[in-house]
Design a protein around this motif. Sequence first.
Motif, PDB file in Angstrom:
ATOM      1  N   CYS A   1      25.901 103.756 -22.414  1.00 40.66           N
ATOM      2  CA  CYS A   1      25.888 104.549 -23.643  1.00 40.66           C
ATOM      3  C   CYS A   1      25.664 103.686 -24.880  1.00 40.66           C
ATOM      4  O   CYS A   1      25.493 104.202 -25.974  1.00 40.66           O
ATOM      5  CB  CYS A   1      27.196 105.307 -23.778  1.00 40.66           C
ATOM      6  SG  CYS A   1      28.641 104.220 -23.875  1.00 40.66           S
TER       7      CYS A   1
ATOM      8  N   HIS B   1      33.395 106.347 -22.719  1.00 38.71           N
ATOM      9  CA  HIS B   1      32.450 107.461 -22.735  1.00 38.71           C
ATOM     10  C   HIS B   1      31.879 107.763 -21.359  1.00 38.71           C
ATOM     11  O   HIS B   1      31.510 108.889 -21.072  1.00 38.71           O
ATOM     12  CB  HIS B   1      31.301 107.159 -23.700  1.00 38.71           C
ATOM     13  CG  HIS B   1      31.767 106.728 -25.045  1.00 38.71           C
ATOM     14  ND1 HIS B   1      32.341 107.590 -25.952  1.00 38.71           N
ATOM     15  CD2 HIS B   1      31.813 105.504 -25.623  1.00 38.71           C
ATOM     16  CE1 HIS B   1      32.694 106.919 -27.031  1.00 38.71           C
ATOM     17  NE2 HIS B   1      32.388 105.652 -26.865  1.00 38.71           N
ATOM     18  N   CYS B   2      31.785 106.735 -20.480  1.00 35.36           N
ATOM     19  CA  CYS B   2      31.073 106.908 -19.213  1.00 35.36           C
ATOM     20  C   CYS B   2      31.976 106.738 -17.994  1.00 35.36           C
ATOM     21  O   CYS B   2      31.532 106.978 -16.875  1.00 35.36           O
ATOM     22  CB  CYS B   2      29.921 105.909 -19.102  1.00 35.36           C
ATOM     23  SG  CYS B   2      28.882 105.849 -20.556  1.00 35.36           S
TER      24      CYS B   2
ATOM     25  N   CYS C   1      34.528 102.418 -19.339  1.00 33.99           N
ATOM     26  CA  CYS C   1      33.912 102.787 -20.618  1.00 33.99           C
ATOM     27  C   CYS C   1      34.548 104.096 -21.093  1.00 33.99           C
ATOM     28  O   CYS C   1      34.652 105.045 -20.321  1.00 33.99           O
ATOM     29  CB  CYS C   1      32.398 102.965 -20.457  1.00 33.99           C
ATOM     30  SG  CYS C   1      31.621 103.669 -21.928  1.00 33.99           S
TER      31      CYS C   1
ATOM     32  N   HIS D   1      28.800  98.744 -23.866  1.00 34.45           N
ATOM     33  CA  HIS D   1      28.214  99.293 -22.636  1.00 34.45           C
ATOM     34  C   HIS D   1      26.695  99.266 -22.774  1.00 34.45           C
ATOM     35  O   HIS D   1      26.052 100.299 -22.948  1.00 34.45           O
ATOM     36  CB  HIS D   1      28.737 100.713 -22.380  1.00 34.45           C
ATOM     37  CG  HIS D   1      28.466 101.194 -21.002  1.00 34.45           C
ATOM     38  ND1 HIS D   1      28.689 102.480 -20.596  1.00 34.45           N
ATOM     39  CD2 HIS D   1      28.000 100.538 -19.909  1.00 34.45           C
ATOM     40  CE1 HIS D   1      28.346 102.603 -19.322  1.00 34.45           C
ATOM     41  NE2 HIS D   1      27.919 101.436 -18.890  1.00 34.45           N
TER      42      HIS D   1
HETATM   43 ZN   LIG Z   1      29.400 103.978 -21.707  1.00 34.38          ZN
END
Ligand SMILES: [Zn+2]
Lengths: 97, 1002
Positions: A63, A8-9, A6, A59
């Motif tokens: 997120c 972001h994660c 991901c 996701h």
């Molecule tokens: Zn994420």
Amino acid sequence: MLLIACPHCGPRAESEFHCGGEAHIERPKDPASLSDAEWAEFVFLRDNIKGLVFERWNHAHGCRRWFNAARDSVTYEILAIYPMGSPPPALDPRRYV
Amino acid sequence: MAGRMRLPQGGFVAHDELLTFTFNGKTYKGLAGDTLASALLANGIHMVGRSFKYHRPRGIVSAGGEEPNALMQVGDDPRSEPNLKATQVELVDGLKAKSQNAWPSLEFDVGALNGLASRFLPAGFYYKTFMWPASAWMTYEHFIRRAAGLGVSPRQRDPDRYDKTFAHCDVLVVGGGPAGLAAALSAGRAGARVILAEQDHLLGGALLNTQGEVIDGQPARDWIAAAEAELAALPEVRVLKRTICYAAFDHNFFGLVESVTDHLPRPPENLPRKRLWKLRTKQVVYCAGAIERPLVFADNDRPGVMTASAVQSYVNRYALRPGRRAVVFTNNDSGYGAALDMKAAGIEVAAVVDARQVPAGPLTERATALGLRILGGFAIVAVEGARRVKRVRVAELSLDGKTVTGVPEAIDCDLVASSGGWNPTVHLFCQAKGKLRWDDEHACFLPDAAMQTGQQSAGAANGRFGLGSCLREGTEAGAAAAAACGFAPSDTAASQAEDRDFLPGRWIWLVPGEHPLGHKAKHFVDQQNDVTAADLKLALREGYRSIEHVKRYTTTGMATDQGKMGNVNAIGIVADEVGGHLPEVGVTTFRPPYTPVTFGVFAGRDVDNLLDPVRRTPMHAWHERNGALFEDVGQWRRAWYYPQHGEDMHAAVNREVKAVRDSLGILDATTLGKIDIQGPDAAEFLNRVYTNAWLKLGIGRCRYGLMLKEDGMVMDDGVTTRLGEKHYLMTTTTGNAAAVLGHLEDYLQTEWPDLQVYLTSVTEQFATMTLSGPSARRLLADVSDADLSPEALPHMAYTAAKVAGVPARIFRISFTGELSYEINVPASFGMAVWQTLTTAGERYGITPYGTEAMHVLRAEKGYIIVGQETDGSVTPHDLGMDWAVSKTKDFVGRRSLSREDMARPDRKQLVGLLTKDPKEVLPEGAQLVEKVLPQPPMPMLGHVTSSYHSPNCGRSIAMALVKGGLARKGETLFAPLGDGRTIACVVADTCVFFDPEGERLK
Ligand SMILES: [Zn+2]
């Protein structure tokens, strides 16, 4: 179970994600101007390619952001992750058949 | 001594630790370190079951997980477990085992009659015999399963606990034999995080089964101990014993099952029985070794016929003699290992029957030097002895190996050790979609290119059969795996050992017998499923060519052992028959699990109350105290109805429904999905996702909306309220809340990222209670500071106020057709406000009502429930809800509504239904027909979606989706029911059965 990075994660298990199918299918700006066949193409028909595919992923249990992924549907290798709205990365589809 | 066939010393068993166990009710002794199979063999027991189709006596064939025959039912209820391989069950004191493939008993077996009837059980017998009628199949299957004795599942619930655990590592090493130990050592020494999984309780793999191997100048046994000690001392290395890696999934994700307590006679309370490891690794080294394949010869299934390596294992590891006088039958050098070890253990080796004309190889030479009788170019052509081998007959093979010549010689023996070569254990590699290549020299499939990154094979699993090669390749693979994870290699050299391959070989897939194939003797390929070489040839004669089809037709390789011993032999026989090369015939697909996995580990702790999360509203305790029964809606527990004084459901629901229309009811509606929507473009966004117009909704006003998917089908409905200038609150159906949020987020993030809109799920932040009924305004006025006059707060309006002293949102909306207020308060105040309302409401006869009464009330008004009146194939037009669809703007799903198909007059449309007998209530889901025929099938027009007794209408009411329903008003339809009754009903003029003018909402 895929391991998906991901943006972001970081790398997380596939079970946290939801696959949204083929990417780069834009909703027509003026649906009313489309023939039934053209509209059906947009709503129902997908290519289901063996080899290089571009997919939408969300996701969902993280997120909740959507992003795109380029993936080899034979080896399942994820070749690129890139944001929604970006053009697909320049990959040679002949290498992934 | 534990068993009359036990050697006085040696092996990896504790000769001074006697264990007692029972087999088919008789008591025996074994040793710590035994498996159930070795303990039986030490007691001279070979015959342990009967075969699946023919009920032939069957014995222990192997010493490992490939065992096809020795399937056992172990333990008593509730801990009774079927289909365990005796070769893998560690002996514990007090163990109870039963043969399962024998009915009524192992000794007297009625099913053996099947042997006489075997000509009626050819390949494909399932398909040929049980195709039709289906009801006959049910009868046959019952009989066959009982006769075949597929094991009995325990009747009581599993008393044991199972755990799941997640793990991550740099390098997973599968298998703790010489290659695996070497790989784990080199990766571990480099500093990588290593997990070594070994299915056995001892490390060492094939080294445990042999004698005299030397590594780095020391006995192999000492080298194993040193390796184990070093691994234990490396801080990043974890060794999992009794752990089978049963599955390789995508991206180097693996499933492993660790057996934690099965080997303990009294398991401690704190430990789970088994543990499921969900393991993600960067690199994997498959070191799972190889499985010896037996030769396929006449009556090769007699008890006492084993693989040569199994004999070696029983002699060397378990210190026992599996027979007194043995014949070895081999087509390669490795059969001689068994001959030499048996001789050393005092077993008479009557002859080594070698298919090769010129026997050669290092072990062959030692056997020759010891003066063993070697019959080069010979084969076993017959095996005598029903319950145990008594005698074999051997004869010389023709040059092409297809026939035998000369007069057979009889040799008395009680044990046959056979070796047909080795199959590398490539299962996990193949599950990970790795490709195989055929190795002509060793006659086996080897790993070729891996499909996924970070995958290597080493040792016998990779076709390296010499010990020195295994150690070298393991060391290199471990170092390479560590290097791929960024660890610099350590400078330790690979351990050294002699390299003895099992070559050369003469690969004969089908050994000819004294009679034509299929006559008087059987050549078994798959012993567990009783598939013979003749069956394979029959399948080919009947036109099957693909190995996948031959497999399914004959069922070869489809039993619990998945053909670990027989598959390559089957492919070889097929290849010979069609005149092709083995790799052209191909291999069948390898699928998880590698060995059967007990269901308990998949359930783990996710049982009973932990099976699924339960969501309760803040008022849940009040509902419980007031006698509510609950129903599950998604994960929510909703109050269903509140029976009083011994009321049944019907009486309670009738009372609740009447109370709402007569005076006042209160409903806990907390579970409705609530999505907070904010941002300057919120109105535009709603306008695009709902079918009706949203741009002009005023602040403090509520609107009902229908949400479609892009295919034009109804997805959800609900009321959305404009709370402020840029602030809306959307409600969704209880079960759809998550899906609707996902739908909205998808469009917002991917199609319209230019819209400035923010979505937040607030379902659990608010407690929602609905006051409904003629007295609703009076009660709310008693406890609230809001101006509730119809002018200030008309139908479909909202106000913020205090209720019971708590800041609240009041929505005047109705799902009952009565004057209603939906009150949202912060969840933590939910119970207090609810109690205030119910107490203050006593003077109005306030009645709590549940979801069932709510359903009746809304059905009286013809209000739909998404998921009940809709099923993903219903449009707004089908529901008669065109009034909620804008004709002037685009919205998600709109273009689909103008597809030609949507205008078909015979689409299923929602109609009201009234039974001719007002007392009769149609069952929901009942199919509707125009004409009742004597028996099904009859053309079906649709089905009943909602149906209740309505106390307010004084009769039953129903809604239904009916083909062309809107044009059928006044028609009589019939609902033929499963119990033989038929209910006649009339299509009503409307779905609105109560207060059609909507007077009561005003
Ligand atoms: Zn994420």
